[in-house]
Design a protein around this motif. Sequence first.
Motif, short mmCIF file in Angstrom:
data_model
loop_
_atom_site.label_atom_id
_atom_site.label_comp_id
_atom_site.label_asym_id
_atom_site.label_seq_id
_atom_site.Cartn_x
_atom_site.Cartn_y
_atom_site.Cartn_z
N PHE A 1 0.91 -1.31 0.06
CA PHE A 1 0.10 -0.06 -0.02
C PHE A 1 0.80 1.13 0.17
CE2 PHE A 1 -2.92 -3.13 1.61
CZ PHE A 1 -3.95 -3.10 1.22
N CYS A 2 0.21 2.44 -0.14
CA CYS A 2 0.97 3.53 -0.37
C CYS A 2 0.49 4.52 0.97
CB CYS A 2 0.56 4.35 -1.62
SG CYS A 2 1.62 5.94 -1.58
N PHE A 3 1.58 4.93 1.66
CA PHE A 3 1.30 5.47 2.89
C PHE A 3 0.72 6.88 2.86
CE2 PHE A 3 2.98 8.00 6.68
CZ PHE A 3 1.87 7.15 7.83
N PRO A 4 1.37 7.70 1.91
CA PRO A 4 1.01 9.29 1.73
C PRO A 4 -0.28 9.26 1.18
CG PRO A 4 2.84 8.90 0.38
CD PRO A 4 2.73 7.72 1.35
N CYS A 5 -0.57 8.22 -0.07
CA CYS A 5 -1.85 8.49 -0.63
C CYS A 5 -2.94 8.15 0.45
CB CYS A 5 -1.82 7.54 -1.72
SG CYS A 5 -0.89 8.15 -3.19
N TYR A 6 -2.78 7.09 1.18
CA TYR A 6 -3.79 6.80 2.27
C TYR A 6 -4.23 7.93 3.04
CZ TYR A 6 -5.61 5.30 6.61
OH TYR A 6 -6.48 5.19 7.73
N LEU A 7 -2.96 8.92 3.58
CA LEU A 7 -3.43 9.82 4.48
C LEU A 7 -3.95 10.88 4.11
CD1 LEU A 7 0.48 10.38 5.97
CD2 LEU A 7 -1.69 9.27 7.04
N PHE A 8 -3.97 11.16 2.59
CA PHE A 8 -4.38 12.28 1.86
C PHE A 8 -5.56 11.87 0.90
CE2 PHE A 8 -0.25 13.48 3.52
CZ PHE A 8 -0.59 14.63 4.43
N ASP A 9 -5.88 10.71 0.94
CA ASP A 9 -6.86 10.18 -0.12
C ASP A 9 -8.25 10.93 0.04
OD1 ASP A 9 -7.51 8.50 -2.39
OD2 ASP A 9 -8.26 6.73 -1.13
N THR A 10 -9.01 11.10 -1.03
CA THR A 10 -10.34 11.77 -0.97
C THR A 10 -11.23 11.04 -1.87
OG1 THR A 10 -9.83 12.94 -2.95
CG2 THR A 10 -9.24 13.86 -0.84
N PRO A 11 -12.42 11.05 -1.77
CA PRO A 11 -13.34 10.19 -2.54
C PRO A 11 -13.15 10.49 -3.96
CG PRO A 11 -14.58 11.17 -0.53
CD PRO A 11 -13.16 11.84 -0.66
N SER A 12 -13.01 11.94 -4.40
CA SER A 12 -12.92 12.14 -5.84
C SER A 12 -11.54 11.55 -6.39
CB SER A 12 -13.33 13.63 -5.86
OG SER A 12 -11.95 14.26 -5.15
N LEU A 13 -10.35 11.61 -5.66
CA LEU A 13 -9.31 11.14 -6.07
C LEU A 13 -8.64 9.82 -5.50
CD1 LEU A 13 -7.64 14.74 -6.12
CD2 LEU A 13 -8.32 13.57 -8.10
N GLN A 14 -9.55 8.99 -5.34
CA GLN A 14 -9.35 7.88 -4.75
C GLN A 14 -8.43 7.04 -5.53
OE1 GLN A 14 -12.70 5.65 -3.39
NE2 GLN A 14 -11.69 4.50 -2.21
N GLN A 15 -7.11 6.40 -4.70
CA GLN A 15 -6.35 5.60 -5.30
C GLN A 15 -6.53 4.26 -4.84
OE1 GLN A 15 -3.64 6.77 -7.51
NE2 GLN A 15 -4.81 8.57 -7.20
N LYS A 16 -7.72 3.49 -5.14
CA LYS A 16 -8.02 2.03 -4.59
C LYS A 16 -6.86 1.21 -4.66
CE LYS A 16 -12.99 2.41 -5.39
NZ LYS A 16 -14.07 1.78 -6.04
N LYS A 17 -6.00 0.99 -5.70
CA LYS A 17 -5.15 0.05 -5.70
C LYS A 17 -4.14 -0.04 -4.79
CE LYS A 17 -3.72 -3.47 -8.20
NZ LYS A 17 -4.46 -4.86 -8.27
N PHE A 18 -3.81 1.23 -4.37
CA PHE A 18 -2.65 1.52 -3.09
C PHE A 18 -3.37 1.95 -1.71
CE2 PHE A 18 -0.27 1.14 -7.06
CZ PHE A 18 0.75 0.59 -6.86
N THR A 19 -4.58 2.07 -1.73
CA THR A 19 -5.11 2.64 -0.51
C THR A 19 -6.35 1.61 0.06
OG1 THR A 19 -6.78 3.91 -1.61
CG2 THR A 19 -4.87 4.86 -0.95
N VAL A 20 -6.98 0.77 -0.76
CA VAL A 20 -7.93 0.00 -0.40
C VAL A 20 -7.74 -1.61 -0.58
CG1 VAL A 20 -10.59 -0.42 -0.63
CG2 VAL A 20 -9.67 1.84 -0.71
N GLU A 21 -7.54 -1.61 -1.94
CA GLU A 21 -7.19 -3.23 -2.44
C GLU A 21 -5.96 -3.65 -2.12
OE1 GLU A 21 -8.18 -2.92 -6.67
OE2 GLU A 21 -10.17 -2.42 -6.20
N GLY A 22 -5.00 -2.92 -2.42
CA GLY A 22 -3.46 -3.42 -2.26
C GLY A 22 -2.85 -3.97 -3.49
N PHE A 23 -1.43 -3.92 -3.70
CA PHE A 23 -0.83 -4.23 -4.82
C PHE A 23 -0.03 -5.40 -4.52
CE2 PHE A 23 3.08 -4.23 -6.95
CZ PHE A 23 2.91 -4.44 -8.54
#
Length: 366
Positions: free
Chosen positions: A129-151
């Motif tokens: 997962f991506c740590f900074p993308c998780y911290l500043f993730d938003t519903p409109s700019l969601q990075q699912k692969k690296f914040t929710v699902e995982g790579f």
Amino acid sequence: MSKRKINNYFSRKDNDQSTNNQSVSNDPSPSSPNVPLETKRMNLVHEVVDTIESNYPYYERDPGKRPVIWQYPCDKQDEIRREYVGIGPYQPIYNYPLVDFKQQRRSFQFSWFIKFPWLEFSEAKESAFCFPCYLFDTPSLQQKKFTVEGFKNWKRVNCKNCPLKRHEGEINSHHSDSMQKWESLKNVSQHIDRKIVKESEKVVKQNRLLLKTSIRAVWWLALQGCAFRGHDESSSSHNRGNFLELVNFQAELCKEIGDIVLSKAAKNAKYIAPSIQQEILKINANLVRSKIRDEIEDAKFCILVDEATDESHKTQMTLVLRYVDVDGVVRERFMEVVAVDDTNSITLKTQICNILSHHKLLVENM
């Protein structure tokens, strides 16, 4: 090859202990010389992780288990971000599981944490997962692969078209923006509250220097018995009076003072008003009287009293104390000047008693 006994792996228990409290472990001690180095490192890391989790019990370390940041209440999101930044990305050390890719088996590599310091690994989902993308993730700019699902496509990490590098993207990418915000949040000295504190400290330091400049001018003029005020104290005057000219003289000698006094000072904090001068004089006079009182202590003393009328035709009474100090030296100290209605003996006696009682001087010692 020497044979190992069961005592090498189990510790003997005292006979007086109850059966319920007895417990044995077949795990070798981390301090044992027979334990592999990698196992020692793993045990040490788990101890550190357990310590961190005990200090932050309300925050989920595993990125595969924690909810997305924007699902928290709006008034709590900044606090949660700061806590996670203080903990840092979750980068565990253990035997990463192998994943089948057709006829090959690949696993996550610990060296990727060094190459991509923003990377996290979830033991629950066995994914990155991506740590900074998780911290500043938003519903409109969601990075699912690296914040929710995982790579977890490890086979392609070292390829030319590396997914981790593609996730980093260009300078203006969402990941780069999150990285900048993460760095800013880590830099505590740049936080707005620290900036406010620094500015406040700067203002306090300047105000103290302004006040010291005025105090020095008052001290010198009082010591020399000079007048403070001038006939014309306007900024266009060639002689603004002793006090202002003395302040200006200090400003010419010291650039640090010159940058903050008189016209360069804040309009509400110049510390040159007549009321400020009078207050400084009063404080200094009280300090001098306290010093005189300390010199007298409980010794005998005499008083010298006189009265006079000033230019405004107001009658004033002056009081001088005469005493022998602890060094055996005869001292005469001017103590007080007070306005009186008349010079009758009763009036003067009342004022003298008031002065003596105020300074806790006993009439019996007079």
